[in-house]
Design a protein around this motif. Structure first.
Motif, PDB file in Angstrom:
ATOM      1  N   LEU A  80      48.135  24.221   1.517  1.00 45.88           N
ATOM      2  CA  LEU A  80      48.685  24.864   0.319  1.00 45.88           C
ATOM      3  C   LEU A  80      48.983  23.829  -0.759  1.00 45.88           C
ATOM      4  CD1 LEU A  80      51.120  27.485   1.908  1.00 45.88           C
ATOM      5  CD2 LEU A  80      48.971  27.949   0.726  1.00 45.88           C
ATOM      6  N   GLY A  81      49.560  22.688  -0.331  1.00 47.63           N
ATOM      7  CA  GLY A  81      49.845  21.619  -1.294  1.00 47.63           C
ATOM      8  C   GLY A  81      48.585  21.060  -1.921  1.00 47.63           C
ATOM      9  N   LEU A  82      47.565  20.839  -1.102  1.00 44.78           N
ATOM     10  CA  LEU A  82      46.289  20.329  -1.615  1.00 44.78           C
ATOM     11  C   LEU A  82      45.660  21.309  -2.591  1.00 44.78           C
ATOM     12  CD1 LEU A  82      44.749  18.863   1.678  1.00 44.78           C
ATOM     13  CD2 LEU A  82      45.559  17.559  -0.300  1.00 44.78           C
ATOM     14  N   THR A  83      45.768  22.590  -2.278  1.00 46.89           N
ATOM     15  CA  THR A  83      45.207  23.615  -3.171  1.00 46.89           C
ATOM     16  C   THR A  83      45.920  23.613  -4.512  1.00 46.89           C
ATOM     17  OG1 THR A  83      44.641  24.999  -1.263  1.00 46.89           O
ATOM     18  CG2 THR A  83      44.707  26.070  -3.421  1.00 46.89           C
ATOM     19  N   TYR A  84      47.246  23.508  -4.469  1.00 53.17           N
ATOM     20  CA  TYR A  84      48.033  23.511  -5.708  1.00 53.17           C
ATOM     21  C   TYR A  84      47.671  22.320  -6.595  1.00 53.17           C
ATOM     22  CZ  TYR A  84      52.083  23.459  -8.819  1.00 53.17           C
ATOM     23  OH  TYR A  84      52.888  23.450  -9.924  1.00 53.17           O
ATOM     24  N   VAL A  85      47.604  21.144  -5.978  1.00 51.82           N
ATOM     25  CA  VAL A  85      47.251  19.934  -6.730  1.00 51.82           C
ATOM     26  C   VAL A  85      45.785  19.991  -7.174  1.00 51.82           C
ATOM     27  CG1 VAL A  85      47.006  17.427  -6.607  1.00 51.82           C
ATOM     28  CG2 VAL A  85      48.974  18.546  -5.534  1.00 51.82           C
ATOM     29  N   GLY A  86      44.930  20.503  -6.280  1.00 52.65           N
ATOM     30  CA  GLY A  86      43.512  20.571  -6.601  1.00 52.65           C
ATOM     31  C   GLY A  86      43.205  21.470  -7.773  1.00 52.65           C
ATOM     32  N   LEU A  87      43.995  22.516  -7.956  1.00 58.81           N
ATOM     33  CA  LEU A  87      43.784  23.419  -9.092  1.00 58.81           C
ATOM     34  C   LEU A  87      43.917  22.689 -10.430  1.00 58.81           C
ATOM     35  CD1 LEU A  87      45.699  26.604  -7.854  1.00 58.81           C
ATOM     36  CD2 LEU A  87      43.242  26.434  -8.331  1.00 58.81           C
ATOM     37  N   ILE A  88      44.653  21.585 -10.408  1.00 57.62           N
ATOM     38  CA  ILE A  88      44.873  20.818 -11.638  1.00 57.62           C
ATOM     39  C   ILE A  88      43.707  19.871 -11.924  1.00 57.62           C
ATOM     40  CG2 ILE A  88      46.414  19.183 -12.808  1.00 57.62           C
ATOM     41  CD1 ILE A  88      48.675  20.226 -11.004  1.00 57.62           C
ATOM     42  N   PHE A  89      43.152  19.274 -10.868  1.00 56.10           N
ATOM     43  CA  PHE A  89      42.185  18.202 -11.063  1.00 56.10           C
ATOM     44  C   PHE A  89      40.744  18.539 -10.655  1.00 56.10           C
ATOM     45  CE2 PHE A  89      46.332  16.216 -10.157  1.00 56.10           C
ATOM     46  CZ  PHE A  89      46.501  15.469 -11.323  1.00 56.10           C
ATOM     47  N   PRO A 122      37.431  21.242 -10.277  1.00 52.59           N
ATOM     48  CA  PRO A 122      36.846  22.512 -10.742  1.00 52.59           C
ATOM     49  C   PRO A 122      36.981  23.576  -9.658  1.00 52.59           C
ATOM     50  CG  PRO A 122      35.392  20.682 -11.259  1.00 52.59           C
ATOM     51  CD  PRO A 122      36.480  20.124 -10.377  1.00 52.59           C
ATOM     52  N   SER A 123      37.259  24.800 -10.059  1.00 51.07           N
ATOM     53  CA  SER A 123      37.517  25.870  -9.100  1.00 51.07           C
ATOM     54  C   SER A 123      36.357  26.101  -8.147  1.00 51.07           C
ATOM     55  CB  SER A 123      37.841  27.175  -9.848  1.00 51.07           C
ATOM     56  OG  SER A 123      36.773  27.532 -10.714  1.00 51.07           O
ATOM     57  N   ASN A 124      35.125  25.883  -8.600  1.00 49.67           N
ATOM     58  CA  ASN A 124      33.965  26.107  -7.747  1.00 49.67           C
ATOM     59  C   ASN A 124      33.890  25.104  -6.596  1.00 49.67           C
ATOM     60  OD1 ASN A 124      33.073  28.247  -9.275  1.00 49.67           O
ATOM     61  ND2 ASN A 124      31.782  26.999 -10.586  1.00 49.67           N
ATOM     62  N   LEU A 125      34.456  23.913  -6.803  1.00 49.38           N
ATOM     63  CA  LEU A 125      34.431  22.874  -5.774  1.00 49.38           C
ATOM     64  C   LEU A 125      35.705  22.844  -4.942  1.00 49.38           C
ATOM     65  CD1 LEU A 125      32.935  19.876  -7.813  1.00 49.38           C
ATOM     66  CD2 LEU A 125      31.803  21.128  -5.974  1.00 49.38           C
ATOM     67  N   LEU A 126      36.739  23.516  -5.422  1.00 49.55           N
ATOM     68  CA  LEU A 126      38.064  23.395  -4.808  1.00 49.55           C
ATOM     69  C   LEU A 126      38.057  23.789  -3.340  1.00 49.55           C
ATOM     70  CD1 LEU A 126      41.078  22.828  -5.155  1.00 49.55           C
ATOM     71  CD2 LEU A 126      41.374  25.216  -5.847  1.00 49.55           C
ATOM     72  N   LEU A 127      37.414  24.896  -3.002  1.00 49.15           N
ATOM     73  CA  LEU A 127      37.471  25.414  -1.640  1.00 49.15           C
ATOM     74  C   LEU A 127      36.907  24.429  -0.621  1.00 49.15           C
ATOM     75  CD1 LEU A 127      38.255  27.843   0.071  1.00 49.15           C
ATOM     76  CD2 LEU A 127      35.947  28.731  -0.237  1.00 49.15           C
ATOM     77  N   ILE A 128      35.727  23.897  -0.895  1.00 51.33           N
ATOM     78  CA  ILE A 128      35.097  22.994   0.067  1.00 51.33           C
ATOM     79  C   ILE A 128      35.857  21.673   0.146  1.00 51.33           C
ATOM     80  CG2 ILE A 128      33.465  22.066  -1.631  1.00 51.33           C
ATOM     81  CD1 ILE A 128      32.770  22.704   2.094  1.00 51.33           C
ATOM     82  N   VAL A 129      36.371  21.169  -0.987  1.00 56.74           N
ATOM     83  CA  VAL A 129      37.120  19.913  -0.996  1.00 56.74           C
ATOM     84  C   VAL A 129      38.412  20.049  -0.201  1.00 56.74           C
ATOM     85  CG1 VAL A 129      38.393  18.276  -2.444  1.00 56.74           C
ATOM     86  CG2 VAL A 129      36.144  19.096  -3.173  1.00 56.74           C
ATOM     87  N   VAL A 130      39.143  21.130  -0.429  1.00 55.02           N
ATOM     88  CA  VAL A 130      40.402  21.346   0.281  1.00 55.02           C
ATOM     89  C   VAL A 130      40.147  21.579   1.770  1.00 55.02           C
ATOM     90  CG1 VAL A 130      42.355  22.923   0.548  1.00 55.02           C
ATOM     91  CG2 VAL A 130      41.642  22.203  -1.734  1.00 55.02           C
ATOM     92  N   THR A 131      39.061  22.271   2.107  1.00 52.96           N
ATOM     93  CA  THR A 131      38.728  22.505   3.513  1.00 52.96           C
ATOM     94  C   THR A 131      38.501  21.186   4.244  1.00 52.96           C
ATOM     95  OG1 THR A 131      37.712  24.653   3.037  1.00 52.96           O
ATOM     96  CG2 THR A 131      37.090  23.584   5.093  1.00 52.96           C
ATOM     97  N   LEU A 132      37.709  20.306   3.643  1.00 58.64           N
ATOM     98  CA  LEU A 132      37.427  19.015   4.269  1.00 58.64           C
ATOM     99  C   LEU A 132      38.680  18.140   4.336  1.00 58.64           C
ATOM    100  CD1 LEU A 132      33.971  18.250   2.600  1.00 58.64           C
ATOM    101  CD2 LEU A 132      34.380  18.911   4.978  1.00 58.64           C
ATOM    102  N   ALA A 133      39.425  18.096   3.237  1.00 56.76           N
ATOM    103  CA  ALA A 133      40.635  17.269   3.202  1.00 56.76           C
ATOM    104  C   ALA A 133      41.694  17.806   4.158  1.00 56.76           C
ATOM    105  CB  ALA A 133      41.186  17.208   1.779  1.00 56.76           C
ATOM    106  N   GLY A 134      41.890  19.128   4.160  1.00 62.10           N
ATOM    107  CA  GLY A 134      42.872  19.726   5.056  1.00 62.10           C
ATOM    108  C   GLY A 134      42.522  19.501   6.517  1.00 62.10           C
ATOM    109  N   GLY A 135      41.225  19.631   6.848  1.00 63.83           N
ATOM    110  CA  GLY A 135      40.788  19.372   8.213  1.00 63.83           C
ATOM    111  C   GLY A 135      41.009  17.929   8.611  1.00 63.83           C
TER     112      GLY A 135
END
Length: 238
Positions: free
Chosen positions: A203-212, A214-227
């Motif tokens: 959730l924290g990564l998603t919140y920060v990621g929304l700022i920096f 692009p929304s199209n890349l956010l899901l895959i980036v957060v998935t890899l980072a969260g994992g």
């Protein structure tokens, strides 16, 4: 989903999937209604559900069509949004390694977030084993339910000219919250504190990621980072 047994027959696959069908029905109806309000006819809605078969991607396609986005932009957005399925497919693949290439392609083509979550929960009851018959049946019943539900939603769409007034655009989010809850309470292979920590970090990564990001890349980036963070925390503290 909580009371899954150890059987891996086609009949059991259908039975195990039935509790999840309410999500397909609810979101499918919502998509059909939203797509109809956006100007798509029932045939187009059914074809999109049958070919694209991705709730999140289909909502994105409709919104981008309304916004007048280019064909290339729509294709790229759908690809990036659906890239998570590569990770899910690779997670399921080891349990299908004894099956033929054709059967693996069939499983991968119809795998969804819901049937993936269902299969991960099923592993807790089968000694970490899956079968093609079980998972294929689960995928097929989910697929047919989604296509039929979206078609019915499209047919009913004319009765609801502004679906956003009823919060139908949030139906997809509500379904994923339910899936997350079921996954956490059913998975006994990981400690609850570890799962909770990964959820909070994600959730924290998603919140920060929304700022920096692009929304199209956010899901895959957060998935890899969260994992990655999850693996680190598990090795370091659990």
């Amino acid at each position: 989903m909580i009371g899954l047994n150890g059987e891996l027959t086609a009949k059991t696959g259908i039975k195990d999937t039935i509790p999840t069908l309410s999500g397909y029905i609810g979101v499918g109806l919502a998509f059909g209604i939203v797509a109809k309000a956006a100007g798509l006819n029932v045939v187009m809605i059914i074809l999109m559900s049958a070919i694209t078969y991705s709730g999140a991607a289909q909502f994105v396609i409709v919104s981008m069509l309304v916004a007048g986005s280019s064909f290339f932009a729509i294709i790229l957005s759908v690809f990036l949004l659906s890239a998570r399925m590569l990770l899910m497919g690779m997670t399921v693949a080891p349990y299908m390694k004894k099956e033929s290439m054709l059967k693996n392609i069939i499983i991968g083509s119809l795998l969804t977030d819901e049937t993936f979550a269902l299969s991960m929960n099923k592993l807790n009851a089968t000694g970490r084993v899956l079968s093609f018959k079980w998972l294929n049946s689960a995928n097929l019943i989910a697929y047919l339910t989604w296509v039929i539900s979206s078609g019915i939603g499209g047919a009913l769409g004319g009765l609801i000219p502004n679906p956003n007034l009823f919060g139908l655009d949030f139906a997809f989010l509500a379904m994923f919250i339910g899936l997350l809850y079921l996954q956490v309470i059913a998975d006994k292979t990981m400690k609850f504190k570890l799962q909770l920590a990964v959820i909070v970090i994600t959730l924290g990564l998603t919140y920060v990621g929304l700022i920096f990001i692009p929304s199209n890349l956010l899901l895959i980036v957060v998935t890899l980072a969260g994992g990655g963070f999850g693996v680190f925390i598990k090795d370091a503290f659990f």
